[in-house]
Design an enzyme around this catalytic site. Structure first.
Site, PDB file in Angstrom:
ATOM      1  CD  GLU A  44      -2.557   1.294   2.689  1.00  0.00           C
ATOM      2  OE1 GLU A  44      -2.595   2.524   3.309  1.00  0.00           O
ATOM      3  OE2 GLU A  44      -2.858   0.213   3.249  1.00  0.00           O
ATOM      4  NE  ARG A  48       0.144   8.850   5.524  1.00  0.00           N
ATOM      5  CZ  ARG A  48       0.334   8.299   6.779  1.00  0.00           C
ATOM      6  NH1 ARG A  48       1.520   8.286   7.301  1.00  0.00           N
ATOM      7  NH2 ARG A  48      -0.718   7.728   7.341  1.00  0.00           N
ATOM      8  CE  LYS A 132      -6.320   3.005   7.438  1.00  0.00           C
ATOM      9  NZ  LYS A 132      -5.334   3.733   6.582  1.00  0.00           N
TER      10      LYS A 132
END
Length: 209
Positions: A44, A48, A132
């Site tokens: 993943e 960012r 999640k």
């Protein structure tokens, strides 16, 4: 590589924040290959840092053995960019109304983020069976998830946020928690120094659980 669910690939989904320099695409490909060598066939890449979307595209093109997803997807713009780059699954830290609506039209697996029982219920009612939970450790860790999953049927959970190699087993013992997300497989210092053998060793330890 494609699977029905990213939750069934590995007990740990490596959550990666690639450095801006050197080229994140080059680092991402090398990192993905190091994970595959250690038996972890999923990654993943969080949105960012600059170049994360480009890295997703490069991993998808050059490392077909790994399932590559986009994490920290905060808005529809990030979602669209990730899908255009070839992301094979989408992960959000939380789920705004606009993002929830957009996720309903996505044709790859999604892990929408929730931080409360109410949010989990809302996502379940919107048709999401895999969610999640973030940030798992500050929310109460395995005890919180056990309490949540007791009355809430019909969902599987991937907890992330503050989970370590030491704390992961307690999460994985829970029913309907098939995997956790964690950054300890890809520590920034090892990525920056390009210590791929060390990352392979961490991946091998995780995949042997």
């Amino acid at each position: 590589m494609s699977v029905a669910s990213p939750l069934d690939v590995s007990p740990v989904i490596p959550v990666v924040q690639l450095p801006t320099h050197p080229d994140p695409s080059v680092a991402g490909v090398a990192l993905a290959r190091a994970l595959v060598a250690g038996g972890v066939a999923i990654i993943e890449v969080t949105l960012r840092t600059e170049g994360a979307v480009r890295a997703i595209r490069s991993i998808r093109e050059q490392v077909p053995e790994i399932l590559v997803g986009a994490g920290s997807v905060l808005d529809v713009g990030g979602l669209d960019a990730s899908l255009t780059a070839g992301a094979q699954f989408i992960v959000t830290p939380g789920t705004s109304q606009a993002l929830r609506a957009a996720l309903g039209d996505v044709d790859v697996p999604v892990l929408p983020g929730a931080g409360s029982v109410s949010e989990v219920l809302e996502l379940r009612d919107a048709g999401h069976a895999e969610i999640k939970v973030f940030p798992a450790e500050p929310l109460g860790g395995p005890a919180f998830l056990k309490a949540l999953l007791g009355p809430v049927a019909g969902v599987r959970i991937c907890p992330t946020g503050g989970i370590t190699q030491a704390s992961a087993p307690a999460y994985l013992e829970l029913d309907r928690v098939p995997c956790v997300g964690g950054s300890w497989l890809t520590p920034p210092d090892l990525v920056i120094t390009e210590n791929w053998p060390a990352i392979t060793a961490l991946a091998r330890a995780a995949s042997d659980r």
